[in-house]
Design a protein around this motif. Sequence first.
Motif, PDB file in Angstrom:
ATOM      1  N   ASP A 117       0.826  -1.204   0.000  1.00  6.31           N
ATOM      2  CA  ASP A 117       0.000   0.000   0.000  1.00  6.31           C
ATOM      3  C   ASP A 117       0.863   1.258   0.000  1.00  6.31           C
ATOM      4  N   LEU A 118       1.925   1.233   0.780  1.00  7.51           N
ATOM      5  CA  LEU A 118       2.815   2.388   0.834  1.00  7.51           C
ATOM      6  C   LEU A 118       3.448   2.662  -0.523  1.00  7.51           C
ATOM      7  N   LYS A 119       3.911   1.595  -1.164  1.00  9.61           N
ATOM      8  CA  LYS A 119       4.576   1.776  -2.460  1.00  9.61           C
ATOM      9  C   LYS A 119       3.628   2.348  -3.498  1.00  9.61           C
ATOM     10  N   SER A 120       2.437   1.759  -3.626  1.00  8.73           N
ATOM     11  CA  SER A 120       1.515   2.226  -4.659  1.00  8.73           C
ATOM     12  C   SER A 120       1.022   3.631  -4.361  1.00  8.73           C
ATOM     13  N   GLY A 121       0.739   3.927  -3.095  1.00  9.56           N
ATOM     14  CA  GLY A 121       0.247   5.250  -2.756  1.00  9.56           C
ATOM     15  C   GLY A 121       1.294   6.323  -2.935  1.00  9.56           C
ATOM     16  N   LEU A 122       2.511   6.075  -2.491  1.00  7.24           N
ATOM     17  CA  LEU A 122       3.572   7.074  -2.609  1.00  7.24           C
ATOM     18  C   LEU A 122       4.013   7.255  -4.059  1.00  7.24           C
ATOM     19  N   ASN A 123       3.920   6.190  -4.853  1.00 12.29           N
ATOM     20  CA  ASN A 123       4.193   6.317  -6.283  1.00 12.29           C
ATOM     21  C   ASN A 123       3.214   7.309  -6.907  1.00 12.29           C
ATOM     22  N   ARG A 124       1.951   7.165  -6.572  1.00  8.65           N
ATOM     23  CA  ARG A 124       0.941   8.068  -7.125  1.00  8.65           C
ATOM     24  C   ARG A 124       1.181   9.511  -6.674  1.00  8.65           C
ATOM     25  N   LEU A 125       1.489   9.715  -5.400  1.00  8.34           N
ATOM     26  CA  LEU A 125       1.734  11.070  -4.914  1.00  8.34           C
ATOM     27  C   LEU A 125       2.958  11.690  -5.570  1.00  8.34           C
ATOM     28  N   THR A 126       3.989  10.877  -5.794  1.00  9.89           N
ATOM     29  CA  THR A 126       5.195  11.385  -6.457  1.00  9.89           C
ATOM     30  C   THR A 126       4.906  11.756  -7.901  1.00  9.89           C
ATOM     31  N   ASP A 127       4.156  10.904  -8.607  1.00  8.38           N
ATOM     32  CA  ASP A 127       3.815  11.193  -9.998  1.00  8.38           C
ATOM     33  C   ASP A 127       3.026  12.498 -10.114  1.00  8.38           C
ATOM     34  N   ARG A 128       2.083  12.690  -9.201  1.00  7.84           N
ATOM     35  CA  ARG A 128       1.279  13.902  -9.273  1.00  7.84           C
ATOM     36  C   ARG A 128       2.126  15.142  -9.004  1.00  7.84           C
ATOM     37  N   THR A 129       3.013  15.040  -8.034  1.00 13.24           N
ATOM     38  CA  THR A 129       3.868  16.185  -7.716  1.00 13.24           C
ATOM     39  C   THR A 129       4.745  16.562  -8.893  1.00 13.24           C
ATOM     40  N   LEU A 130       5.444  15.585  -9.467  1.00 12.55           N
ATOM     41  CA  LEU A 130       6.330  15.879 -10.593  1.00 12.55           C
ATOM     42  C   LEU A 130       5.526  16.193 -11.846  1.00 12.55           C
ATOM     43  N   GLY A 131       4.301  15.662 -11.943  1.00 13.96           N
ATOM     44  CA  GLY A 131       3.457  15.989 -13.088  1.00 13.96           C
ATOM     45  C   GLY A 131       3.098  17.458 -13.137  1.00 13.96           C
ATOM     46  N   LYS A 132       2.915  18.082 -11.973  1.00 13.46           N
ATOM     47  CA  LYS A 132       2.661  19.518 -11.955  1.00 13.46           C
ATOM     48  C   LYS A 132       3.841  20.294 -12.529  1.00 13.46           C
ATOM     49  N   LEU A 133       5.042  19.840 -12.213  1.00 14.77           N
ATOM     50  CA  LEU A 133       6.231  20.523 -12.726  1.00 14.77           C
ATOM     51  C   LEU A 133       6.392  20.309 -14.224  1.00 14.77           C
ATOM     52  N   ARG A 134       5.910  19.153 -14.725  1.00 17.08           N
ATOM     53  CA  ARG A 134       6.044  18.857 -16.153  1.00 17.08           C
ATOM     54  C   ARG A 134       4.943  19.504 -16.983  1.00 17.08           C
ATOM     55  N   ALA A 135       3.963  20.130 -16.324  1.00 22.35           N
ATOM     56  CA  ALA A 135       2.815  20.658 -17.051  1.00 22.35           C
ATOM     57  C   ALA A 135       3.224  21.676 -18.109  1.00 22.35           C
ATOM     58  N   ALA A 136       4.248  22.470 -17.815  1.00 25.60           N
ATOM     59  CA  ALA A 136       4.676  23.506 -18.755  1.00 25.60           C
ATOM     60  C   ALA A 136       5.912  23.097 -19.550  1.00 25.60           C
ATOM     61  N   SER A 137       6.357  21.854 -19.392  1.00 26.35           N
ATOM     62  CA  SER A 137       7.578  21.421 -20.078  1.00 26.35           C
ATOM     63  C   SER A 137       7.499  19.936 -20.338  1.00 26.35           C
ATOM     64  N   GLU A 138       8.070  19.487 -21.437  1.00 25.77           N
ATOM     65  CA  GLU A 138       8.097  18.066 -21.756  1.00 25.77           C
ATOM     66  C   GLU A 138       9.228  17.345 -21.042  1.00 25.77           C
ATOM     67  N   GLU A 139      10.133  18.103 -20.442  1.00 28.13           N
ATOM     68  CA  GLU A 139      11.263  17.511 -19.762  1.00 28.13           C
ATOM     69  C   GLU A 139      11.086  17.657 -18.249  1.00 28.13           C
ATOM     70  N   PRO A 140      11.651  16.722 -17.471  1.00 28.30           N
ATOM     71  CA  PRO A 140      11.584  16.879 -16.016  1.00 28.30           C
ATOM     72  C   PRO A 140      12.352  18.122 -15.585  1.00 28.30           C
ATOM     73  N   THR A 141      11.823  18.839 -14.615  1.00 30.56           N
ATOM     74  CA  THR A 141      12.470  20.061 -14.150  1.00 30.56           C
ATOM     75  C   THR A 141      13.083  19.925 -12.769  1.00 30.56           C
ATOM     76  N   ALA A 142      12.858  18.807 -12.082  1.00 31.95           N
ATOM     77  CA  ALA A 142      13.442  18.603 -10.761  1.00 31.95           C
ATOM     78  C   ALA A 142      13.389  17.127 -10.402  1.00 31.95           C
ATOM     79  N   SER A 143      14.365  16.694  -9.628  1.00 26.52           N
ATOM     80  CA  SER A 143      14.328  15.368  -9.014  1.00 26.52           C
ATOM     81  C   SER A 143      13.792  15.527  -7.600  1.00 26.52           C
ATOM     82  N   LEU A 144      13.295  14.438  -7.024  1.00 22.77           N
ATOM     83  CA  LEU A 144      12.658  14.504  -5.711  1.00 22.77           C
ATOM     84  C   LEU A 144      12.992  13.245  -4.929  1.00 22.77           C
ATOM     85  N   ARG A 145      13.392  13.423  -3.669  1.00 25.26           N
ATOM     86  CA  ARG A 145      13.746  12.302  -2.809  1.00 25.26           C
ATOM     87  C   ARG A 145      13.180  12.567  -1.425  1.00 25.26           C
ATOM     88  N   CYS A 146      12.601  11.531  -0.806  1.00 27.57           N
ATOM     89  CA  CYS A 146      11.899  11.716   0.463  1.00 27.57           C
ATOM     90  C   CYS A 146      12.172  10.566   1.427  1.00 27.57           C
TER      91      CYS A 146
END
Length: 303
Positions: A117-146
């Motif tokens: 449950d932790l893996k699937s849920g945190l994967n989704r939260l990470t995708d959404r967070t980085l997806g906001k950053l990708r909204a204006a660009s086709e390339e990733p704009t930041a890496s994220l570690r938690c």
Amino acid sequence: TYAPEPTALPAADPEHLGELVSDTVLDGARYGACTLRAVSLRGDSARYRGEARRDALLTARFGTGEQALVLVAMATGVRAAPGAHRAAAEACRWIGQAVGRSHERLSEDLRAGRRGDLKSGLNRLTDRTLGKLRAASEEPTASLRCLLLPADPDCRTRIFFGAGEGGLFRLRDGEWLDIEPGEPGGTPPAAGALPAETPDGDRLTLDLGIPVPPSPYEPVVAPAEPPPMPFRFRAAVARPGDVLMMCTSGLADPLRGEAALRAFLGRRWSRAAAPGLAGFLADTRTRVKGYADDRTAAAVWEA
């Protein structure tokens, strides 16, 4: 190559002074069985050129008592991307908001050992967070570690998750181990002379590119886009005396590449007690010629 102290300040916009980034951020806490030290500091190159620190750091506690959950998030903005420091700060803020809204369920799953449950849920939260950053660009704009750390002293599980480059290391019995989850279907990043996880170490869990089920922490509002960076996840059980360190590439690269730095930090951090904030800052800013990027690190000492 560079002076040992900051030289030039980043250029300031009088209409956006709230976007200024300090040279160094330092934090710490003690919860449950662990003592936390965290730092983010501008690299020698950025200090010399008067550039903003592209690394961002967030430390936050959600909840109270033994049900509390501590989050450490760090992000690095892509060097060539405009506003890289803002992208890093937003990534930390957005993942912090997502974890904070779901902290009760996350804490419950962590203490119950529900790694799936932790893996699937945190994967989704990470995708959404980085997806906001990708909204204006086709390339990733930041890496994220938690890191997620429970305040419950009887729970020894430590959760790492994120996407992008950096390092996850464990100091045990005076020896550094590289425990960074590898690429899907591959092996952990090259670590030079730094030994990787031993066969009897904790079993790690990776995202192998399979479809991610809906997050158990937040309602699904739209399908998540395929992440351009592999999701990394690890649930590790800490032992007394361990030191777990998560860091950005600015510290991971010299730690992997320079035996002298590994030996120095190994001696300093193998002591019974965690260093104070000033000592931790001094240790993490130990300079190595040829490495001048921002450094952000969070280390956890286990009692």
